[in-house]
Design an enzyme around this catalytic site. Sequence first.
Site, mmCIF file in Angstrom:
data_model
loop_
_atom_site.group_PDB
_atom_site.id
_atom_site.type_symbol
_atom_site.label_atom_id
_atom_site.label_comp_id
_atom_site.label_asym_id
_atom_site.label_seq_id
_atom_site.Cartn_x
_atom_site.Cartn_y
_atom_site.Cartn_z
ATOM 1 N N SER A 20 0.850 -1.197 0.000
ATOM 2 C CA SER A 20 0.000 0.000 0.000
ATOM 3 C C SER A 20 0.880 1.239 0.000
ATOM 4 O O SER A 20 1.778 1.372 0.829
ATOM 5 C CB SER A 20 -0.877 0.008 1.255
ATOM 6 O OG SER A 20 -1.342 1.327 1.489
ATOM 7 N N MET A 57 -10.770 -6.572 6.934
ATOM 8 C CA MET A 57 -9.897 -5.544 7.514
ATOM 9 C C MET A 57 -9.370 -6.026 8.864
ATOM 10 O O MET A 57 -10.128 -6.510 9.708
ATOM 11 C CB MET A 57 -10.669 -4.236 7.717
ATOM 12 C CG MET A 57 -11.076 -3.523 6.446
ATOM 13 S SD MET A 57 -9.709 -3.105 5.342
ATOM 14 C CE MET A 57 -8.728 -1.993 6.373
ATOM 15 N N ASP A 93 -5.887 -6.691 5.388
ATOM 16 C CA ASP A 93 -5.322 -5.346 5.226
ATOM 17 C C ASP A 93 -5.289 -4.657 6.584
ATOM 18 O O ASP A 93 -6.332 -4.464 7.205
ATOM 19 C CB ASP A 93 -6.208 -4.561 4.246
ATOM 20 C CG ASP A 93 -5.714 -3.150 3.970
ATOM 21 O OD1 ASP A 93 -4.631 -2.783 4.443
ATOM 22 O OD2 ASP A 93 -6.445 -2.411 3.273
ATOM 23 N N HIS A 110 -1.480 -1.673 -4.023
ATOM 24 C CA HIS A 110 -2.718 -1.379 -3.281
ATOM 25 C C HIS A 110 -2.894 0.130 -3.148
ATOM 26 O O HIS A 110 -2.044 0.818 -2.579
ATOM 27 C CB HIS A 110 -2.630 -2.051 -1.910
ATOM 28 C CG HIS A 110 -3.874 -1.966 -1.087
ATOM 29 N ND1 HIS A 110 -4.940 -2.818 -1.251
ATOM 30 C CD2 HIS A 110 -4.211 -1.141 -0.076
ATOM 31 C CE1 HIS A 110 -5.884 -2.524 -0.373
ATOM 32 N NE2 HIS A 110 -5.472 -1.500 0.360
ATOM 33 N N MET A 114 -12.485 3.463 0.259
ATOM 34 C CA MET A 114 -13.089 3.769 1.558
ATOM 35 C C MET A 114 -13.869 5.070 1.376
ATOM 36 O O MET A 114 -13.451 6.143 1.805
ATOM 37 C CB MET A 114 -11.992 3.875 2.625
ATOM 38 C CG MET A 114 -11.403 2.502 2.961
ATOM 39 S SD MET A 114 -9.775 2.576 3.710
ATOM 40 C CE MET A 114 -8.776 2.619 2.224
ATOM 41 N N HIS A 130 -8.707 0.086 -3.215
ATOM 42 C CA HIS A 130 -9.509 -0.151 -2.010
ATOM 43 C C HIS A 130 -10.249 1.142 -1.707
ATOM 44 O O HIS A 130 -9.657 2.108 -1.238
ATOM 45 C CB HIS A 130 -8.558 -0.560 -0.864
ATOM 46 C CG HIS A 130 -9.224 -0.703 0.467
ATOM 47 N ND1 HIS A 130 -8.502 -0.744 1.648
ATOM 48 C CD2 HIS A 130 -10.527 -0.824 0.827
ATOM 49 C CE1 HIS A 130 -9.341 -0.878 2.659
ATOM 50 N NE2 HIS A 130 -10.570 -0.921 2.198
ATOM 51 N N MET A 154 -9.655 7.326 -0.028
ATOM 52 C CA MET A 154 -10.449 7.745 1.143
ATOM 53 C C MET A 154 -11.058 9.111 0.882
ATOM 54 O O MET A 154 -10.414 9.983 0.295
ATOM 55 C CB MET A 154 -9.542 7.840 2.373
ATOM 56 C CG MET A 154 -8.748 6.581 2.662
ATOM 57 S SD MET A 154 -7.842 6.738 4.203
ATOM 58 C CE MET A 154 -6.903 5.207 4.176
ATOM 59 N N ASP A 190 -5.189 3.037 -1.677
ATOM 60 C CA ASP A 190 -6.232 3.345 -0.683
ATOM 61 C C ASP A 190 -6.901 4.667 -1.017
ATOM 62 O O ASP A 190 -6.288 5.725 -0.889
ATOM 63 C CB ASP A 190 -5.601 3.426 0.717
ATOM 64 C CG ASP A 190 -5.192 2.064 1.227
ATOM 65 O OD1 ASP A 190 -6.073 1.196 1.338
ATOM 66 O OD2 ASP A 190 -3.995 1.861 1.518
HETATM 67 C C1 DX5 Z 1 -5.972 1.383 6.078
HETATM 68 C C2 DX5 Z 1 -5.615 0.993 4.682
HETATM 69 C C3 DX5 Z 1 -4.446 0.132 4.569
HETATM 70 C C4 DX5 Z 1 -3.143 0.733 5.059
HETATM 71 C C5 DX5 Z 1 -2.339 -0.383 5.612
HETATM 72 O O1 DX5 Z 1 -7.245 1.867 6.123
HETATM 73 O O2 DX5 Z 1 -6.703 0.309 4.081
HETATM 74 O O3 DX5 Z 1 -4.275 -0.378 3.240
HETATM 75 O O4 DX5 Z 1 -2.398 1.375 4.073
HETATM 76 O O5 DX5 Z 1 -1.224 0.132 6.227
HETATM 77 P P1 DX5 Z 1 -0.374 -0.731 7.277
HETATM 78 O O6 DX5 Z 1 0.131 -1.916 6.553
HETATM 79 O O7 DX5 Z 1 0.671 0.222 7.716
HETATM 80 O O8 DX5 Z 1 -1.315 -1.104 8.399
HETATM 81 ZN ZN ZN Z 2 -6.299 -0.666 2.143
#
Ligand code: DX5
Ligand code: ZN
Length: 219
Positions: free
Chosen positions: A7, A135, A174, A31, A66, A64, A35, A33
């Site tokens: 990620s 998650m 994740d 990956h 969110m 991903h 948001m 993310d």
């Molecule tokens: C959190 C994200 C993850 C995040 C994971 O909401 O969905 O993908 O980047 O980061 P680490 O591996 O540091 O927990």
């Molecule tokens: Zn993620």
Amino acid sequence: MIRICPSILNADRSNLALEIAKISKESDLLHLDVMDNIFVPNMTFSLEESRKIIEEAPIPVDAHLMIIDPDVKAHLYAKAGAASVTFHLEASSNPELTSQQIRGEGARVGIALKPNTPFSTLAPLMEFLDMVLIMTVEPGFGGQSFMANMMPKVAEARAEIDAKHLGKIWLQVDGGISLETISQASLAGADTFVAGSAVFKAGTPGEMVDSLRLQASKS
Ligand code: DX5
Ligand code: ZN
């Protein structure tokens, strides 16, 4: 088959191309993310920024989402070229249709569950899915602690996949995945692992991807 998906949430955003180049040879998917500061209290990449990353990434992108409105927007990430698009069940009022729209754009479809959402909510939707994301932290931020108490949920998902779906559905975890925690998730049945800080805080991120893969394959 083990898949490692770094990620870039906590990678150096001022030089993403260089950061991505550090892991692309060793990694299966990148990956991304997304948001919106509403579904989670954090904001990351816009659709435009995501499109640019997807276009320039040398490996397939695992988006991903969110965001609160995946029923409206998820297919746009598939259209932008993401290889896989995952949205949260908690944010969707028509997960069947949204899944079909993502597949209609030629991407794999995943549905994610926050820690408090039981796996049973997803069981009726399995036929529409290519990936389940359990998650292992509350979504929103990188660098949080792995929730080992999610392992029974991972095992439940694995049992359902093996019983009815012939292992075609990928089972992703994740949050908090590291050399210390990846074995637990692998033992519980995960085969697809997102790792953010563990990879990008390592001295040599590419080697860390290899080490995570090796550790997961031993379990
Ligand atoms: C959190 C994200 C993850 C995040 C994971 O909401 O969905 O993908 O980047 O980061 P680490 O591996 O540091 O927990
Ligand atoms: Zn993620």
